[in-house]
Design a protein around this motif. Structure first.
Motif, PDB file in Angstrom:
ATOM      1  N   SER A   1      25.233 -11.336  43.674  1.00  0.00           N
ATOM      2  CA  SER A   1      23.786 -11.240  43.804  1.00  0.00           C
ATOM      3  C   SER A   1      23.377  -9.839  44.254  1.00  0.00           C
ATOM      4  O   SER A   1      22.370  -9.279  43.785  1.00  0.00           O
ATOM      5  CB  SER A   1      23.291 -12.284  44.804  1.00  0.00           C
ATOM      6  OG  SER A   1      21.904 -12.174  45.014  1.00  0.00           O
ATOM      7  N   ALA A   2      24.169  -9.243  45.168  1.00  0.00           N
ATOM      8  CA  ALA A   2      23.874  -7.890  45.636  1.00  0.00           C
ATOM      9  C   ALA A   2      24.042  -6.869  44.518  1.00  0.00           C
ATOM     10  O   ALA A   2      23.267  -5.903  44.425  1.00  0.00           O
ATOM     11  CB  ALA A   2      24.775  -7.540  46.820  1.00  0.00           C
TER      12      ALA A   2
ATOM     13  N   ASP B   1      23.521  -7.479  41.315  1.00  0.00           N
ATOM     14  CA  ASP B   1      22.352  -7.645  40.448  1.00  0.00           C
ATOM     15  C   ASP B   1      21.116  -6.954  41.024  1.00  0.00           C
ATOM     16  O   ASP B   1      20.300  -6.405  40.279  1.00  0.00           O
ATOM     17  CB  ASP B   1      22.058  -9.132  40.242  1.00  0.00           C
ATOM     18  CG  ASP B   1      23.125  -9.831  39.411  1.00  0.00           C
ATOM     19  OD1 ASP B   1      23.854  -9.126  38.681  1.00  0.00           O
ATOM     20  OD2 ASP B   1      23.229 -11.064  39.508  1.00  0.00           O
ATOM     21  N   ARG B   2      21.015  -6.967  42.349  1.00  0.00           N
ATOM     22  CA  ARG B   2      19.812  -6.414  42.976  1.00  0.00           C
ATOM     23  C   ARG B   2      19.918  -4.909  43.235  1.00  0.00           C
ATOM     24  O   ARG B   2      18.944  -4.166  43.047  1.00  0.00           O
ATOM     25  CB  ARG B   2      19.545  -7.140  44.289  1.00  0.00           C
ATOM     26  CG  ARG B   2      18.258  -6.697  44.985  1.00  0.00           C
ATOM     27  CD  ARG B   2      17.965  -7.572  46.189  1.00  0.00           C
ATOM     28  NE  ARG B   2      16.727  -7.169  46.844  1.00  0.00           N
ATOM     29  CZ  ARG B   2      16.244  -7.750  47.932  1.00  0.00           C
ATOM     30  NH1 ARG B   2      16.898  -8.777  48.481  1.00  0.00           N
ATOM     31  NH2 ARG B   2      15.124  -7.316  48.477  1.00  0.00           N
ATOM     32  N   TYR B   3      21.137  -4.450  43.672  1.00  0.00           N
ATOM     33  CA  TYR B   3      21.262  -3.063  44.122  1.00  0.00           C
ATOM     34  C   TYR B   3      22.209  -2.209  43.272  1.00  0.00           C
ATOM     35  O   TYR B   3      22.327  -1.000  43.516  1.00  0.00           O
ATOM     36  CB  TYR B   3      21.766  -3.020  45.571  1.00  0.00           C
ATOM     37  CG  TYR B   3      20.895  -3.767  46.544  1.00  0.00           C
ATOM     38  CD1 TYR B   3      19.626  -3.306  46.878  1.00  0.00           C
ATOM     39  CD2 TYR B   3      21.350  -4.943  47.146  1.00  0.00           C
ATOM     40  CE1 TYR B   3      18.829  -3.991  47.776  1.00  0.00           C
ATOM     41  CE2 TYR B   3      20.562  -5.632  48.057  1.00  0.00           C
ATOM     42  CZ  TYR B   3      19.296  -5.155  48.360  1.00  0.00           C
ATOM     43  OH  TYR B   3      18.518  -5.835  49.261  1.00  0.00           O
TER      44      TYR B   3
ATOM     45  N   ARG C   1      20.021   0.147  52.493  1.00  0.00           N
ATOM     46  CA  ARG C   1      19.794  -1.095  51.773  1.00  0.00           C
ATOM     47  C   ARG C   1      19.702  -2.198  52.833  1.00  0.00           C
ATOM     48  O   ARG C   1      20.463  -2.188  53.810  1.00  0.00           O
ATOM     49  CB  ARG C   1      20.917  -1.398  50.787  1.00  0.00           C
ATOM     50  CG  ARG C   1      21.171  -0.306  49.753  1.00  0.00           C
ATOM     51  CD  ARG C   1      19.954  -0.026  48.866  1.00  0.00           C
ATOM     52  NE  ARG C   1      20.249   0.956  47.828  1.00  0.00           N
ATOM     53  CZ  ARG C   1      20.172   2.268  47.968  1.00  0.00           C
ATOM     54  NH1 ARG C   1      19.831   2.780  49.161  1.00  0.00           N
ATOM     55  NH2 ARG C   1      20.433   3.087  46.972  1.00  0.00           N
TER      56      ARG C   1
END
Length: 445
Positions: free
Chosen positions: A119-120, A122-124, A138
């Motif tokens: 998930s991280a 995908d986001r960052y 972050r």
């Protein structure tokens, strides 16, 4: 192999060991400039100065390789693992019982931990691409630091991209000429490297001997401005722990800083895995620097320092290994944060690890094996007494489907050569018992 072959092998190994000692000494000897003038063209001695193969460090590597060939022992190092390595692993298409990793609570590869890392990403993305002072923060990085600070009940925390580099840069930054660093004789290489970088005077005291440390500081403390005492929460070679309260008393009596490296004790010691302070009943504020790694219990990669606000503020703005290094990847921060939360929510993992470690020590000792000073917390050596035997046993166990690493000279004294077993909470009772039975068979051969 006949007795004569064995004796010839042992004699050859001893000769190579003497060569290794010689080149090790040469590698550590300071350079003394020649006063005989400039080299002539083609001068072999001077040509060697710009060839890597002429360096004593390379000669060390070659001698170690020769020892393996002489002893007819296949190298047990750098094996390629397929998939997730925990209590079991896949090597060359075969499943092995695995005692060669620090996945103490079984959280590296845990689906929830992996999902947090994905998930991280995908986001960052996969990297912050620069230092945090340049590229910015972050949220997940600061969240991890806040929760680690909360765990240790201190003001703040700072995470670094490498556990080894954490000790090197922090010790190298905080201390300098006119200061003193005293450390356990079995302290990790990263502590020694940090001390060397600092330019401070470095002294060691016998392993876990707080009385010797006290006597040492009684003699020399007045000669130095600042003093740092560096110890570990659980020693990775022997699996034993210090009497932390005694070291706190010495820290207070001699007006020193105390640093505890919890690389192997976080998630392992204490009823809920909070480390050596929980086990010993010591207040967080009695230790000045709490150091730990993210790559073991916390299923990521990196290191951290937890402590008071002035300490963390200095490190955040000035420590070279943080200031000039890329920030911790958000995916790794997310993985470690998820693992930290699982550790606290599921104390049964810590209890299971303790149970399996104690089982291994008890069964191994009952079978006549020397497990040294191990207290049965995740790390259990089986001391073989010779490098040859350690390598042979490791390969024989590998043939039986058990992956464990040997430790031999020069990492330890020849008489202390060993197999080193790292226990995970995911090992079963049957796996531990089967491993001890395999050791008995190998020893009999």
């Amino acid at each position: 192999m006949g007795l004569g072959d064995q004796i010839r092998q042992q004699l050859a190994a001893k000769a190579l060991k003497r060569q290794l000692e010689r080149v090790s000494d040469e590698a550590a000897t300071p350079f003394v400039p020649s006063r005989t003038g400039l080299p002539g063209a083609g001068d072999a001695m001077f040509d060697a100065r710009s060839r890597f193969e002429a360096m004593p460090q390379y000669q060390q590597v070659k001698i170690i390789q020769q020892m393996g060939e002489t002893l007819r022992v296949q190298s047990p190092f750098f094996r390629v693992h397929d998939g997730i390595a925990g209590s079991t692993t896949q090597i060359g298409g075969r499943e092995y019982l695995n005692y060669a990793n620090y996945n103490y609570l079984g959280l590296a590869g845990d689906p929830d931990v992996a999902a947090s890392a994905k998930s991280a990403i995908d986001r960052y993305g996969t990297s912050t691409s620069a230092s945090r002072i340049v590229a910015g923060e972050r949220p997940v990085q600061r969240e991890l630091e806040r929760e680690l600070a909360s765990l240790y009940e201190v003001d703040d925390c700072l995470v670094f991209v490498s556990g080894h580099a954490t000790n090197v840069t922090v010790i190298g930054f905080l201390l300098g000429p006119g200061d003193l660093i005293v450390h356990d004789a079995l302290a990790h290489n990263s502590i020694l490297q940090g001390a060397q970088l600092s330019g401070a005077k470095r002294l060691s005291f016998p392993h876990n001997d707080w009385r010797a440390l006290d006597e040492l500081l009684e003699r020399v403390r007045r000669d130095y401005r600042r003093v740092l005492i560096a110890i570990e929460g659980l020693y990775s070679m022997d699996g034993d722990a210090p009497e932390l309260a005694r070291f706190v008393e010495i820290r207070n009596r001699h007006d020193a800083f105390l640093m505890v490296d919890e690389a192997h004790s976080l998630g392992v010691l204490g009823e809920t895995g909070k480390g050596i302070r929980e086990r010993c009943g010591v207040a967080s504020s009695d230790v000045d620097l709490w150091m730990g790694t993210l790559s073991k219990t916390l299923a990521g990669c990196g290191g951290f320092i937890a402590g008071c606000q002035p300490l963390i503020d200095m490190l955040r703005h000035l420590a070279p290994g943080f200031l000039y290094s890329v920030g911790l990847a958000p995916s790794l921060a997310a993985a470690s944060l998820a693992a930290l939360r699982r550790m606290q929510a599921e104390p049964w993992r810590v209890a299971m690890l303790r149970e399996r470690g104690h089982q291994f020590v008890e069964e191994a000792r009952a079978a006549g094996f020397d497990t040294g000073k191990s207290e049965g917390y995740a790390i259990v050596p089986v001391i073989t007494g010779s490098s040859l035997k350690a390598a042979q046993w490791a390969n024989a166990l590998f043939d039986e489907g058990i992956n464990v690493q040997p430790i031999f000279y020069p990492a330890v004294e020849e008489r202390a050569a060993r197999l080193r077993f790292f226990i995970c909470s995911t090992h079963t009772q049957q796996q531990i018992s089967d491993t001890v039975l395999a050791l008995i068979r190998v020893k009999a051969r």
